[in-house]
Design a protein around this motif. Structure first.
Motif, PDB file in Angstrom:
ATOM      1  N   GLY A   1       0.818  -1.216   0.000  1.00 47.34           N
ATOM      2  CA  GLY A   1       0.000   0.000   0.000  1.00 47.34           C
ATOM      3  C   GLY A   1       0.844   1.255   0.000  1.00 47.34           C
ATOM      4  N   ALA A   2       1.967   1.231   0.710  1.00 45.01           N
ATOM      5  CA  ALA A   2       2.879   2.372   0.710  1.00 45.01           C
ATOM      6  C   ALA A   2       3.468   2.596  -0.682  1.00 45.01           C
ATOM      7  CB  ALA A   2       3.996   2.165   1.728  1.00 45.01           C
ATOM      8  N   LEU A   3       3.823   1.509  -1.341  1.00 46.15           N
ATOM      9  CA  LEU A   3       4.329   1.633  -2.712  1.00 46.15           C
ATOM     10  C   LEU A   3       3.247   2.159  -3.646  1.00 46.15           C
ATOM     11  CD1 LEU A   3       6.369  -1.686  -2.940  1.00 46.15           C
ATOM     12  CD2 LEU A   3       7.271   0.630  -2.755  1.00 46.15           C
ATOM     13  N   LEU A   4       2.036   1.638  -3.494  1.00 48.24           N
ATOM     14  CA  LEU A   4       0.912   2.089  -4.313  1.00 48.24           C
ATOM     15  C   LEU A   4       0.633   3.570  -4.093  1.00 48.24           C
ATOM     16  CD1 LEU A   4      -1.495   1.377  -6.201  1.00 48.24           C
ATOM     17  CD2 LEU A   4      -2.786   0.863  -4.128  1.00 48.24           C
ATOM     18  N   ALA A   5       0.574   3.974  -2.840  1.00 46.89           N
ATOM     19  CA  ALA A   5       0.309   5.382  -2.537  1.00 46.89           C
ATOM     20  C   ALA A   5       1.469   6.271  -2.957  1.00 46.89           C
ATOM     21  CB  ALA A   5       0.037   5.556  -1.044  1.00 46.89           C
ATOM     22  N   GLY A   6       2.704   5.764  -2.830  1.00 44.28           N
ATOM     23  CA  GLY A   6       3.868   6.534  -3.259  1.00 44.28           C
ATOM     24  C   GLY A   6       3.858   6.817  -4.742  1.00 44.28           C
ATOM     25  N   TRP A   7       3.222   5.960  -5.519  1.00 51.73           N
ATOM     26  CA  TRP A   7       3.102   6.204  -6.946  1.00 51.73           C
ATOM     27  C   TRP A   7       1.829   6.989  -7.276  1.00 51.73           C
ATOM     28  CZ3 TRP A   7      -0.755   4.416 -10.268  1.00 51.73           C
ATOM     29  CH2 TRP A   7      -0.550   4.705 -11.604  1.00 51.73           C
ATOM     30  N   LEU A   8       0.696   6.600  -6.659  1.00 51.93           N
ATOM     31  CA  LEU A   8      -0.606   7.143  -7.038  1.00 51.93           C
ATOM     32  C   LEU A   8      -0.825   8.575  -6.559  1.00 51.93           C
ATOM     33  CD1 LEU A   8      -3.373   6.589  -8.339  1.00 51.93           C
ATOM     34  CD2 LEU A   8      -4.137   5.757  -6.114  1.00 51.93           C
ATOM     35  N   LEU A   9      -0.513   8.865  -5.318  1.00 55.16           N
ATOM     36  CA  LEU A   9      -0.812  10.189  -4.768  1.00 55.16           C
ATOM     37  C   LEU A   9      -0.087  11.320  -5.504  1.00 55.16           C
ATOM     38  CD1 LEU A   9      -1.075   9.405  -0.950  1.00 55.16           C
ATOM     39  CD2 LEU A   9      -2.913   9.662  -2.607  1.00 55.16           C
ATOM     40  N   PRO A  10       1.211  11.194  -5.823  1.00 54.28           N
ATOM     41  CA  PRO A  10       1.842  12.269  -6.610  1.00 54.28           C
ATOM     42  C   PRO A  10       1.248  12.413  -8.004  1.00 54.28           C
ATOM     43  CG  PRO A  10       3.528  10.977  -5.517  1.00 54.28           C
ATOM     44  CD  PRO A  10       2.216  10.258  -5.319  1.00 54.28           C
ATOM     45  N   GLN A  11       0.779  11.299  -8.590  1.00 53.96           N
ATOM     46  CA  GLN A  11       0.136  11.372  -9.903  1.00 53.96           C
ATOM     47  C   GLN A  11      -1.141  12.213  -9.845  1.00 53.96           C
ATOM     48  OE1 GLN A  11       1.366  10.069 -12.783  1.00 53.96           O
ATOM     49  NE2 GLN A  11       3.147   9.374 -11.627  1.00 53.96           N
ATOM     50  N   LEU A  12      -1.804  12.170  -8.689  1.00 51.73           N
ATOM     51  CA  LEU A  12      -3.035  12.934  -8.493  1.00 51.73           C
ATOM     52  C   LEU A  12      -2.770  14.340  -7.957  1.00 51.73           C
ATOM     53  CD1 LEU A  12      -5.212  10.116  -6.879  1.00 51.73           C
ATOM     54  CD2 LEU A  12      -5.288  10.932  -9.249  1.00 51.73           C
ATOM     55  N   GLY A  13      -1.505  14.653  -7.699  1.00 51.16           N
ATOM     56  CA  GLY A  13      -1.149  15.971  -7.181  1.00 51.16           C
ATOM     57  C   GLY A  13      -1.429  16.130  -5.693  1.00 51.16           C
ATOM     58  N   ILE A  14      -1.456  15.019  -4.950  1.00 49.66           N
ATOM     59  CA  ILE A  14      -1.769  15.055  -3.528  1.00 49.66           C
ATOM     60  C   ILE A  14      -0.476  14.891  -2.737  1.00 49.66           C
ATOM     61  CG2 ILE A  14      -2.981  13.898  -1.649  1.00 49.66           C
ATOM     62  CD1 ILE A  14      -5.023  12.958  -3.755  1.00 49.66           C
ATOM     63  N   SER A  15      -0.245  15.809  -1.805  1.00 48.73           N
ATOM     64  CA  SER A  15       0.909  15.728  -0.918  1.00 48.73           C
ATOM     65  C   SER A  15       0.418  15.913   0.511  1.00 48.73           C
ATOM     66  CB  SER A  15       1.928  16.805  -1.265  1.00 48.73           C
ATOM     67  OG  SER A  15       2.986  16.787  -0.346  1.00 48.73           O
ATOM     68  N   LEU A  16       0.648  14.909   1.339  1.00 51.69           N
ATOM     69  CA  LEU A  16       0.147  14.945   2.711  1.00 51.69           C
ATOM     70  C   LEU A  16       1.210  15.325   3.720  1.00 51.69           C
ATOM     71  CD1 LEU A  16      -2.053  11.748   2.559  1.00 51.69           C
ATOM     72  CD2 LEU A  16      -2.785  14.113   2.355  1.00 51.69           C
ATOM     73  N   GLY A  17       2.358  15.751   3.263  1.00 52.48           N
ATOM     74  CA  GLY A  17       3.423  16.144   4.179  1.00 52.48           C
ATOM     75  C   GLY A  17       4.472  15.064   4.290  1.00 52.48           C
ATOM     76  N   GLY A  18       5.471  15.352   5.104  1.00 49.76           N
ATOM     77  CA  GLY A  18       6.570  14.410   5.247  1.00 49.76           C
ATOM     78  C   GLY A  18       6.640  13.859   6.655  1.00 49.76           C
ATOM     79  N   GLY A  19       7.701  13.176   6.923  1.00 48.53           N
ATOM     80  CA  GLY A  19       7.893  12.610   8.243  1.00 48.53           C
ATOM     81  C   GLY A  19       7.198  11.275   8.399  1.00 48.53           C
ATOM     82  N   LEU A  20       7.343  10.728   9.566  1.00 44.43           N
ATOM     83  CA  LEU A  20       6.801   9.397   9.858  1.00 44.43           C
ATOM     84  C   LEU A  20       5.274   9.375   9.807  1.00 44.43           C
ATOM     85  CD1 LEU A  20       7.529   6.516  10.620  1.00 44.43           C
ATOM     86  CD2 LEU A  20       7.411   7.205  13.012  1.00 44.43           C
ATOM     87  N   VAL A  21       4.649  10.407  10.327  1.00 42.85           N
ATOM     88  CA  VAL A  21       3.179  10.459  10.330  1.00 42.85           C
ATOM     89  C   VAL A  21       2.651  10.539   8.896  1.00 42.85           C
ATOM     90  CG1 VAL A  21       1.168  11.783  11.063  1.00 42.85           C
ATOM     91  CG2 VAL A  21       3.083  11.460  12.626  1.00 42.85           C
ATOM     92  N   GLY A  22       3.279  11.357   8.070  1.00 39.70           N
ATOM     93  CA  GLY A  22       2.874  11.458   6.669  1.00 39.70           C
ATOM     94  C   GLY A  22       3.045  10.145   5.933  1.00 39.70           C
ATOM     95  N   GLU A  23       4.130   9.433   6.232  1.00 39.57           N
ATOM     96  CA  GLU A  23       4.354   8.134   5.604  1.00 39.57           C
ATOM     97  C   GLU A  23       3.297   7.117   6.025  1.00 39.57           C
ATOM     98  OE1 GLU A  23       8.302   6.815   6.422  1.00 39.57           O
ATOM     99  OE2 GLU A  23       9.218   8.528   5.420  1.00 39.57           O
ATOM    100  N   VAL A  24       2.928   7.130   7.296  1.00 40.49           N
ATOM    101  CA  VAL A  24       1.896   6.206   7.778  1.00 40.49           C
ATOM    102  C   VAL A  24       0.556   6.535   7.128  1.00 40.49           C
ATOM    103  CG1 VAL A  24       0.576   5.467   9.800  1.00 40.49           C
ATOM    104  CG2 VAL A  24       3.059   5.659   9.946  1.00 40.49           C
ATOM    105  N   ILE A  25       0.223   7.812   7.008  1.00 41.76           N
ATOM    106  CA  ILE A  25      -1.036   8.200   6.370  1.00 41.76           C
ATOM    107  C   ILE A  25      -1.042   7.782   4.906  1.00 41.76           C
ATOM    108  CG2 ILE A  25      -2.464  10.155   5.657  1.00 41.76           C
ATOM    109  CD1 ILE A  25      -1.569  11.533   8.279  1.00 41.76           C
ATOM    110  N   ASP A  26       0.061   8.066   4.190  1.00 43.25           N
ATOM    111  CA  ASP A  26       0.159   7.654   2.790  1.00 43.25           C
ATOM    112  C   ASP A  26       0.018   6.144   2.649  1.00 43.25           C
ATOM    113  OD1 ASP A  26       0.549  10.242   1.971  1.00 43.25           O
ATOM    114  OD2 ASP A  26       2.701  10.030   1.598  1.00 43.25           O
ATOM    115  N   ALA A  27       0.754   5.405   3.469  1.00 43.69           N
ATOM    116  CA  ALA A  27       0.716   3.943   3.389  1.00 43.69           C
ATOM    117  C   ALA A  27      -0.666   3.405   3.739  1.00 43.69           C
ATOM    118  CB  ALA A  27       1.770   3.345   4.314  1.00 43.69           C
ATOM    119  N   THR A  28      -1.341   4.037   4.695  1.00 37.72           N
ATOM    120  CA  THR A  28      -2.685   3.596   5.065  1.00 37.72           C
ATOM    121  C   THR A  28      -3.657   3.820   3.920  1.00 37.72           C
ATOM    122  OG1 THR A  28      -2.227   4.064   7.389  1.00 37.72           O
ATOM    123  CG2 THR A  28      -4.541   3.854   6.751  1.00 37.72           C
TER     124      THR A  28
END
Length: 81
Positions: free
Chosen positions: A38-65
């Motif tokens: 899911g993290a790999l999927l979100a790492g590819w899909l979210l930037p394609q959609l122009g969505i950035s949720l921030g950085g850091g550990l919390v941002g990574e967990v949200i993206d992966a979720t």
């Protein structure tokens, strides 16, 4: 340290996704795998959609979720046929 962080983020994301998508938990190992994929999927899909949720550990967990939830929904749609 990177592998341990991936496993922790994947585990947390898979667990959260399992809670959000009822009936889609795969146990601890399955949830870690779903979270990592899911993290790999979100790492590819979210930037394609122009969505950035921030950085850091919390941002990574949200993206992966988000990615893990998308993956679980796809698996549920396929498995119900």
């Amino acid at each position: 340290m990177g592998l341990i962080a991936w496993l922790i983020v994947g585990g947390v994301a898979g667990w959260l996704a399992g809670l959000l998508v009822k009936g889609a938990g795969f146990g601890i190992i399955g949830n870690i795998v779903v979270g990592i994929v899911g993290a790999l999927l979100a790492g590819w899909l979210l930037p394609q959609l122009g969505i950035s949720l921030g950085g850091g550990l919390v941002g990574e967990v949200i993206d992966a979720t988000i990615g893990a939830v998308i993956l679980l929904l796809i698996v549920l749609l396929i498995s119900r046929r």
